[in-house]
Scaffold this motif. Sequence first.
Motif, PDB file in Angstrom:
ATOM      1  N   VAL A 116      56.382  27.111  32.227  1.00 39.81           N
ATOM      2  CA  VAL A 116      57.097  26.789  29.651  1.00 39.81           C
ATOM      3  C   VAL A 116      55.965  26.390  29.543  1.00 39.81           C
ATOM      4  O   VAL A 116      56.968  27.470  28.208  1.00 39.81           O
ATOM      5  CB  VAL A 116      57.533  25.267  30.488  1.00 39.81           C
TER       6      VAL A 116
ATOM      7  N   GLN B 126      54.439  20.105  24.010  1.00 39.94           N
ATOM      8  CA  GLN B 126      56.250  20.294  24.575  1.00 39.94           C
ATOM      9  C   GLN B 126      56.365  20.177  25.730  1.00 39.94           C
ATOM     10  O   GLN B 126      57.878  20.174  27.045  1.00 39.94           O
ATOM     11  CB  GLN B 126      56.209  21.089  23.749  1.00 39.94           C
ATOM     12  N   THR B 127      55.502  20.875  27.170  1.00 41.72           N
ATOM     13  CA  THR B 127      56.229  21.293  28.717  1.00 41.72           C
ATOM     14  C   THR B 127      56.044  19.764  29.010  1.00 41.72           C
ATOM     15  O   THR B 127      56.744  19.579  29.738  1.00 41.72           O
ATOM     16  CB  THR B 127      54.519  21.987  28.878  1.00 41.72           C
TER      17      THR B 127
ATOM     18  N   THR C 126      59.251  17.883  28.180  1.00 39.53           N
ATOM     19  CA  THR C 126      60.451  18.249  28.410  1.00 39.53           C
ATOM     20  C   THR C 126      60.310  18.172  29.920  1.00 39.53           C
ATOM     21  O   THR C 126      62.194  17.903  30.107  1.00 39.53           O
ATOM     22  CB  THR C 126      60.943  19.998  28.231  1.00 39.53           C
TER      23      THR C 126
ATOM     24  N   GLN D  90      61.424  14.692  31.018  1.00 34.87           N
ATOM     25  CA  GLN D  90      63.041  14.260  29.891  1.00 34.87           C
ATOM     26  C   GLN D  90      63.749  15.298  31.358  1.00 34.87           C
ATOM     27  O   GLN D  90      65.040  13.928  31.996  1.00 34.87           O
ATOM     28  CB  GLN D  90      64.006  15.096  29.584  1.00 34.87           C
TER      29      GLN D  90
ATOM     30  N   ALA E 258      63.833  23.725  31.524  1.00 31.86           N
ATOM     31  CA  ALA E 258      63.148  22.800  30.705  1.00 31.86           C
ATOM     32  C   ALA E 258      62.487  23.555  30.368  1.00 31.86           C
ATOM     33  O   ALA E 258      62.228  24.141  28.950  1.00 31.86           O
ATOM     34  CB  ALA E 258      61.695  22.260  31.617  1.00 31.86           C
ATOM     35  N   ARG E 259      62.261  25.429  31.042  1.00 31.78           N
ATOM     36  CA  ARG E 259      61.431  26.096  29.792  1.00 31.78           C
ATOM     37  C   ARG E 259      62.639  26.575  29.246  1.00 31.78           C
ATOM     38  O   ARG E 259      62.612  27.021  27.597  1.00 31.78           O
ATOM     39  CB  ARG E 259      60.896  27.346  31.272  1.00 31.78           C
TER      40      ARG E 259
ATOM     41  N   VAL F  77      65.168  25.042  27.223  1.00 30.60           N
ATOM     42  CA  VAL F  77      64.963  23.869  26.242  1.00 30.60           C
ATOM     43  C   VAL F  77      63.968  23.934  25.592  1.00 30.60           C
ATOM     44  O   VAL F  77      64.243  23.551  24.193  1.00 30.60           O
ATOM     45  CB  VAL F  77      65.842  22.838  26.785  1.00 30.60           C
ATOM     46  N   ALA F  78      62.679  23.957  26.078  1.00 27.57           N
ATOM     47  CA  ALA F  78      61.227  23.868  25.384  1.00 27.57           C
ATOM     48  C   ALA F  78      61.579  24.901  24.504  1.00 27.57           C
ATOM     49  O   ALA F  78      61.324  24.598  22.971  1.00 27.57           O
ATOM     50  CB  ALA F  78      59.996  23.956  26.150  1.00 27.57           C
TER      51      ALA F  78
ATOM     52  N   ARG G  13      63.290  26.143  21.918  1.00 26.11           N
ATOM     53  CA  ARG G  13      64.162  25.138  20.547  1.00 26.11           C
ATOM     54  C   ARG G  13      65.155  27.369  20.330  1.00 26.11           C
ATOM     55  O   ARG G  13      64.807  27.116  19.102  1.00 26.11           O
ATOM     56  CB  ARG G  13      63.562  25.212  19.953  1.00 26.11           C
TER      57      ARG G  13
ATOM     58  N   LEU H  24      70.838  16.589  28.303  1.00 29.33           N
ATOM     59  CA  LEU H  24      70.142  17.730  27.215  1.00 29.33           C
ATOM     60  C   LEU H  24      70.291  18.777  26.478  1.00 29.33           C
ATOM     61  O   LEU H  24      69.704  19.485  25.463  1.00 29.33           O
ATOM     62  CB  LEU H  24      68.845  17.527  27.979  1.00 29.33           C
TER      63      LEU H  24
ATOM     64  N   GLU I 243      70.426  19.613  23.211  1.00 28.95           N
ATOM     65  CA  GLU I 243      70.119  20.751  22.378  1.00 28.95           C
ATOM     66  C   GLU I 243      71.364  21.402  21.045  1.00 28.95           C
ATOM     67  O   GLU I 243      71.051  21.699  19.999  1.00 28.95           O
ATOM     68  CB  GLU I 243      69.974  22.190  23.018  1.00 28.95           C
TER      69      GLU I 243
END
Length: 215
Positions: free
Chosen positions: A96, A113-114, A117, A120, A145-146, A148-149, A151, A175, A179
């Motif tokens: 991530v 942030q990693t 996420t 979560q 996770a990667r 979504v992080a 963005r 999640l 987003e």
Amino acid sequence: MLTIHEVTVGYGDAPPVLTDVSVTVRPGRVLALTGSSGAGKTTLLNAMAGLLRPRDGAVTVDGQQLRDRDHAVDHRIVLIPQDNGLAPILTAAENVQVALVAGGVAPPEARRQTAATLAQLGLSGQADQLVEELSGGQQQRTAIARGVALRGGVLLADEVTSELDAGNRQRVLDLLHDEARRGAAVVFATHDAEVAAACAAELHLVDGRAQIVRG
């Protein structure tokens, strides 16, 4: 906004996989992309992600015709592939963080942030494990996770709940909807009717063509 206009897509000289497909992916909404195995869900996502050039028609993002994957990345189109695309020799957290730093996030913020996420998605305990040591479901959640992080303005997810139990599947759905509420346009390819029903809109692929079911 991502728009698919009368797109025909195929591989090499083989007959097209999809013909005359049109759909608009709007910010703030989750579009379920459904169809049986082999219906062309991954093919359509690859065209949306700039990995596959249409034979006919156009894919446009914010009014500009999409040229290739680099152009898609510049327009913040994030793809979470079905095979997860993770580096097996890195840890979950490193996979991530590397993506975030490559996108211009400062290392301290990338670490923050990693951690957030991964938490979560219930992966705090696996953050320092190598990807090759994770279960299939844990790898799937790391890839999510990667994605979504990062963005993205457009988030494309290919069958990302196929190996998850009910609890983790709901985490992922929550999640993805988060987003959309953030303003992203989300496309979620799935063969799960229950998952599709939780999305605001649905595009169903059958016999190489698309049918709007909802939205």
